[in-house]
Structure formats: C-alpha cells, structure tokens
Motif scaffolding. Structure first.
Motif, PDB file in Angstrom:
ATOM      1  N   CYS A  34      32.956  64.979  57.351  1.00  0.00           N
ATOM      2  CA  CYS A  34      32.837  63.940  56.591  1.00  0.00           C
ATOM      3  C   CYS A  34      32.209  63.835  55.216  1.00  0.00           C
ATOM      4  CB  CYS A  34      32.585  62.604  57.515  1.00  0.00           C
ATOM      5  SG  CYS A  34      33.597  62.411  59.047  1.00  0.00           S
ATOM      6  N   LEU A  35      30.907  64.406  55.061  1.00  0.00           N
ATOM      7  CA  LEU A  35      30.125  64.330  54.130  1.00  0.00           C
ATOM      8  C   LEU A  35      30.581  65.286  53.101  1.00  0.00           C
ATOM      9  CD1 LEU A  35      26.436  64.392  55.736  1.00  0.00           C
ATOM     10  CD2 LEU A  35      27.676  62.347  54.762  1.00  0.00           C
ATOM     11  N   GLU A  36      30.951  66.510  53.375  1.00  0.00           N
ATOM     12  CA  GLU A  36      31.691  67.179  52.358  1.00  0.00           C
ATOM     13  C   GLU A  36      32.698  66.697  51.497  1.00  0.00           C
ATOM     14  OE1 GLU A  36      32.831  71.445  53.343  1.00  0.00           O
ATOM     15  OE2 GLU A  36      31.288  71.305  54.794  1.00  0.00           O
ATOM     16  N   GLU A  37      33.505  65.904  52.404  1.00  0.00           N
ATOM     17  CA  GLU A  37      34.802  65.197  51.633  1.00  0.00           C
ATOM     18  C   GLU A  37      34.344  63.961  50.930  1.00  0.00           C
ATOM     19  OE1 GLU A  37      38.489  62.691  53.374  1.00  0.00           O
ATOM     20  OE2 GLU A  37      38.159  64.779  54.088  1.00  0.00           O
ATOM     21  N   TRP A  38      33.042  63.225  51.331  1.00  0.00           N
ATOM     22  CA  TRP A  38      33.034  62.430  50.788  1.00  0.00           C
ATOM     23  C   TRP A  38      31.899  62.396  49.583  1.00  0.00           C
ATOM     24  CZ3 TRP A  38      30.949  59.378  55.860  1.00  0.00           C
ATOM     25  CH2 TRP A  38      32.125  59.186  56.558  1.00  0.00           C
ATOM     26  N   THR A  39      31.122  63.583  49.569  1.00  0.00           N
ATOM     27  CA  THR A  39      30.148  63.556  48.637  1.00  0.00           C
ATOM     28  C   THR A  39      30.731  63.321  47.130  1.00  0.00           C
ATOM     29  OG1 THR A  39      28.825  64.976  50.124  1.00  0.00           O
ATOM     30  CG2 THR A  39      28.137  65.073  47.608  1.00  0.00           C
ATOM     31  N   ALA A  40      31.737  64.160  46.956  1.00  0.00           N
ATOM     32  CA  ALA A  40      32.601  63.993  45.648  1.00  0.00           C
ATOM     33  C   ALA A  40      32.799  62.646  45.301  1.00  0.00           C
ATOM     34  CB  ALA A  40      33.617  65.071  45.848  1.00  0.00           C
ATOM     35  N   GLY A  41      33.260  61.839  46.180  1.00  0.00           N
ATOM     36  CA  GLY A  41      33.746  60.352  46.036  1.00  0.00           C
ATOM     37  C   GLY A  41      32.378  59.479  45.725  1.00  0.00           C
ATOM     38  N   ALA A  42      31.249  59.953  46.477  1.00  0.00           N
ATOM     39  CA  ALA A  42      30.019  59.046  46.306  1.00  0.00           C
ATOM     40  C   ALA A  42      29.996  58.182  47.212  1.00  0.00           C
ATOM     41  CB  ALA A  42      29.945  58.255  44.861  1.00  0.00           C
ATOM     42  N   ARG A  43      29.153  58.547  48.434  1.00  0.00           N
ATOM     43  CA  ARG A  43      28.530  57.546  49.245  1.00  0.00           C
ATOM     44  C   ARG A  43      27.186  57.881  49.662  1.00  0.00           C
ATOM     45  NH1 ARG A  43      32.545  55.905  54.318  1.00  0.00           N
ATOM     46  NH2 ARG A  43      34.420  55.426  53.026  1.00  0.00           N
ATOM     47  N   PRO A  44      26.428  58.079  48.365  1.00  0.00           N
ATOM     48  CA  PRO A  44      24.969  58.534  48.490  1.00  0.00           C
ATOM     49  C   PRO A  44      24.200  58.079  49.620  1.00  0.00           C
ATOM     50  CG  PRO A  44      25.344  57.115  46.524  1.00  0.00           C
ATOM     51  CD  PRO A  44      26.557  57.296  47.106  1.00  0.00           C
ATOM     52  N   GLU A  45      24.036  56.770  49.798  1.00  0.00           N
ATOM     53  CA  GLU A  45      23.568  56.112  50.723  1.00  0.00           C
ATOM     54  C   GLU A  45      23.590  56.553  52.175  1.00  0.00           C
ATOM     55  OE1 GLU A  45      27.123  53.851  50.728  1.00  0.00           O
ATOM     56  OE2 GLU A  45      25.824  54.791  49.428  1.00  0.00           O
ATOM     57  N   VAL A  46      25.120  56.943  52.596  1.00  0.00           N
ATOM     58  CA  VAL A  46      25.264  57.431  53.840  1.00  0.00           C
ATOM     59  C   VAL A  46      24.824  58.903  53.860  1.00  0.00           C
ATOM     60  CG1 VAL A  46      27.211  58.111  55.465  1.00  0.00           C
ATOM     61  CG2 VAL A  46      27.342  56.109  54.210  1.00  0.00           C
ATOM     62  N   VAL A  47      24.944  59.629  52.883  1.00  0.00           N
ATOM     63  CA  VAL A  47      24.465  60.882  52.938  1.00  0.00           C
ATOM     64  C   VAL A  47      22.981  60.903  53.116  1.00  0.00           C
ATOM     65  CG1 VAL A  47      23.951  63.041  51.354  1.00  0.00           C
ATOM     66  CG2 VAL A  47      26.001  61.957  51.364  1.00  0.00           C
ATOM     67  N   THR A  48      22.243  60.062  52.412  1.00  0.00           N
ATOM     68  CA  THR A  48      20.754  60.022  52.635  1.00  0.00           C
ATOM     69  C   THR A  48      20.467  59.577  54.172  1.00  0.00           C
ATOM     70  OG1 THR A  48      20.246  59.278  50.313  1.00  0.00           O
ATOM     71  CG2 THR A  48      18.857  58.840  51.735  1.00  0.00           C
ATOM     72  N   LEU A  49      21.143  58.773  54.788  1.00  0.00           N
ATOM     73  CA  LEU A  49      20.810  58.070  56.154  1.00  0.00           C
ATOM     74  C   LEU A  49      21.087  59.325  57.034  1.00  0.00           C
ATOM     75  CD1 LEU A  49      22.382  54.531  56.001  1.00  0.00           C
ATOM     76  CD2 LEU A  49      20.237  55.214  56.265  1.00  0.00           C
ATOM     77  N   VAL A  50      22.247  59.967  56.809  1.00  0.00           N
ATOM     78  CA  VAL A  50      22.499  61.264  57.780  1.00  0.00           C
ATOM     79  C   VAL A  50      21.668  62.335  57.866  1.00  0.00           C
ATOM     80  CG1 VAL A  50      24.168  62.982  58.132  1.00  0.00           C
ATOM     81  CG2 VAL A  50      25.048  60.677  57.825  1.00  0.00           C
ATOM     82  N   ASN A  51      20.975  62.526  56.445  1.00  0.00           N
ATOM     83  CA  ASN A  51      19.925  63.656  56.359  1.00  0.00           C
ATOM     84  C   ASN A  51      18.660  63.381  56.781  1.00  0.00           C
ATOM     85  OD1 ASN A  51      22.008  65.399  55.132  1.00  0.00           O
ATOM     86  ND2 ASN A  51      21.341  64.966  52.947  1.00  0.00           N
ATOM     87  N   ASP A  52      18.532  61.978  56.810  1.00  0.00           N
ATOM     88  CA  ASP A  52      17.011  61.569  57.218  1.00  0.00           C
ATOM     89  C   ASP A  52      17.066  61.449  58.793  1.00  0.00           C
ATOM     90  OD1 ASP A  52      14.479  60.286  56.883  1.00  0.00           O
ATOM     91  OD2 ASP A  52      15.323  58.655  57.413  1.00  0.00           O
ATOM     92  N   ALA A  53      18.173  60.984  59.388  1.00  0.00           N
ATOM     93  CA  ALA A  53      18.449  61.007  60.732  1.00  0.00           C
ATOM     94  C   ALA A  53      18.304  62.297  61.490  1.00  0.00           C
ATOM     95  CB  ALA A  53      19.774  60.390  61.106  1.00  0.00           C
ATOM     96  N   PHE A  54      18.869  63.446  60.976  1.00  0.00           N
ATOM     97  CA  PHE A  54      18.596  64.767  61.515  1.00  0.00           C
ATOM     98  C   PHE A  54      17.560  65.578  61.242  1.00  0.00           C
ATOM     99  CE2 PHE A  54      23.055  63.576  62.576  1.00  0.00           C
ATOM    100  CZ  PHE A  54      23.407  64.192  63.515  1.00  0.00           C
ATOM    101  N   ARG A  55      16.703  64.711  60.344  1.00  0.00           N
ATOM    102  CA  ARG A  55      15.324  65.867  59.992  1.00  0.00           C
ATOM    103  C   ARG A  55      14.326  65.503  61.073  1.00  0.00           C
ATOM    104  NH1 ARG A  55      14.179  62.817  55.464  1.00  0.00           N
ATOM    105  NH2 ARG A  55      15.481  64.221  54.457  1.00  0.00           N
ATOM    106  N   THR A  56      13.915  66.714  61.556  1.00  0.00           N
ATOM    107  CA  THR A  56      12.897  66.781  62.584  1.00  0.00           C
ATOM    108  C   THR A  56      11.692  66.159  62.476  1.00  0.00           C
ATOM    109  OG1 THR A  56      12.219  68.927  62.150  1.00  0.00           O
ATOM    110  CG2 THR A  56      14.238  68.421  63.684  1.00  0.00           C
ATOM    111  N   ASP A  57      10.975  65.556  63.359  1.00  0.00           N
ATOM    112  CA  ASP A  57       9.600  65.185  63.021  1.00  0.00           C
ATOM    113  C   ASP A  57       8.587  66.278  63.009  1.00  0.00           C
ATOM    114  OD1 ASP A  57       9.109  65.921  65.636  1.00  0.00           O
ATOM    115  OD2 ASP A  57       9.280  63.632  66.630  1.00  0.00           O
ATOM    116  N   THR A  58       7.271  65.997  63.168  1.00  0.00           N
ATOM    117  CA  THR A  58       6.437  67.068  63.012  1.00  0.00           C
ATOM    118  C   THR A  58       6.029  67.787  64.098  1.00  0.00           C
ATOM    119  OG1 THR A  58       4.546  65.497  64.088  1.00  0.00           O
ATOM    120  CG2 THR A  58       4.895  65.671  61.499  1.00  0.00           C
TER     121      THR A  58
END
Length: 207
Positions: free
Chosen positions: A119-143
C-alpha cells in the motif's frame, strides 16, 4: 586465600571477591555500612512478605465478594475474572483489581507488514505522509529489539478502505497472542470533597 562456602573463622568476614578478611583490618566506616545494609535488607524482606500476604488476601477477598455479588443476582461467573472496582459506602475509598495482559505478535505480523508496504509503495507518490510516518514508527523496534505492540495495534484505528490494508489489519489482529498476564491491586483515597482520587502507594506488582 579463598573462603570455604560455609566455614568462616571467628573474627573474619568474607568480602565481595569471596576472600577472608580479618575484622580488625576492616575500617569502622565499612563495618557501619555493612550493618546498615543488612538492617535495611532485613526490613525490606519483612515489608515484602507483608505486601505478598496483603496481595494474596486482597485478591482472595475480592474474588469471594464478586462471587457473593453474582450469587445475589443469580449470575454465574466463568472463565478468568477481569477488572473490577469497589468503592466504600461513603465514596471516600476505591479499590481496583486490574489484570494487565502481555501481548506479542507471531509470524503473521510479517505478512501484515508486506501488505502494508504494498500500500505504501503505491500511496507514497500520491502523498499520505502522515500514514507513512505512523507505519514506520509502529514497526520500529524499542531498545530491546521488540516491536511496540500498542503502536502496531493503533494502526487498526485508521479508516482506510484499501482491500490490502484491510487484510493487513486482519492479519495484525490474528497475529496477536496473549503471552502472560499480571494482576494488580490499586487502592485510592478521594481528595477532599472532589470527584478525584489519589493512589495510596503500594508497589506490590513484583511480590
């Protein structure tokens, strides 16, 4: 010289490196520190035992009361008992029994991430930066290298109609596994005549 495990000659102490040291060679300040630590440790053990006894008795009493309340109305309680709040007649005190579950994800989380990435690959060009940020932050691991479950689960609150996103959210839900639970007792006292309560401090989670 190394001390035998259970044989310490009179007039000697064992230091942190497990060596025998004559008491006459130990500074008075070091002896005073040792005495203070041992005294506080013993008091801590007594307090810990008291909290453990309180916790066990409190859970037993609350369970018995909940059962009695259910019988009063002809209800049957089955399965694991959940959270419950009990308030004194005058409303001054409140006791909460809380059960906090630990959640982990199984391998299906990887399938969800793959669908989300599509989804993100397709959406990035059309701009949903807030969703991209939320997803990347969600899957980032903790310490500790663990996925932060709360942030991954928060993605399910996003209203996105894309069929791949919906399948990804379903996979996230199915990937959730309860791996353990902890039970807590929290005691509160009302602040004056307000509707606010302040906790009566009891750190009993670990006993």
């Amino acid at each position: 010289m190394t001390a035998q495990q259970h044989t310490i000659p009179e007039g000697y102490r064992v230091d942190a490196q497990r060596r025998l040291v004559a008491e006459s060679m130990i500074k008075p300040l070091d002896l005073a520190r040792d005495a203070l630590v041992l005294e506080l440790v013993e008091k801590a053990r007594v307090a810990s035992k008291g909290l453990a006894l309180f916790k066990a008795a409190a859970f037993g009493d609350i369970d018995a009361f909940v059962e009695m309340s259910a019988e009063e109305y002809g209800a049957k309680l089955g399965g694991k008992k959940g959270n419950v709040s009990l308030i004194s007649f005058d409303g001054r005190y409140k006791i909460q029994r809380a059960i906090q579950e630990s959640i982990a994800f199984d391998e299906r989380l990887q399938a969800a991430r793959a669908l989300i990435d599509e989804c993100l690959e397709e959406w990035t060009a059309g701009a949903r930066p807030e969703v991209v940020t939320l997803v990347n932050d969600a899957f980032r691991t903790d310490t500790k290298g663990d996925i932060r479950t709360a942030r991954v689960l928060a993605l399910r609150r996003l209203e996105i109609a894309d069929e791949r996103w919906q399948r990804a959210m379903q996979a996230i839900g199915e990937a959730c596994q309860v791996v353990g639970s902890k039970s807590y007792i929290r005691v509160y006292e009302r602040v004056g005549d307000t509707d606010q309560y302040q906790p009566i401090s009891l750190d009993i989670a670990g006993v």
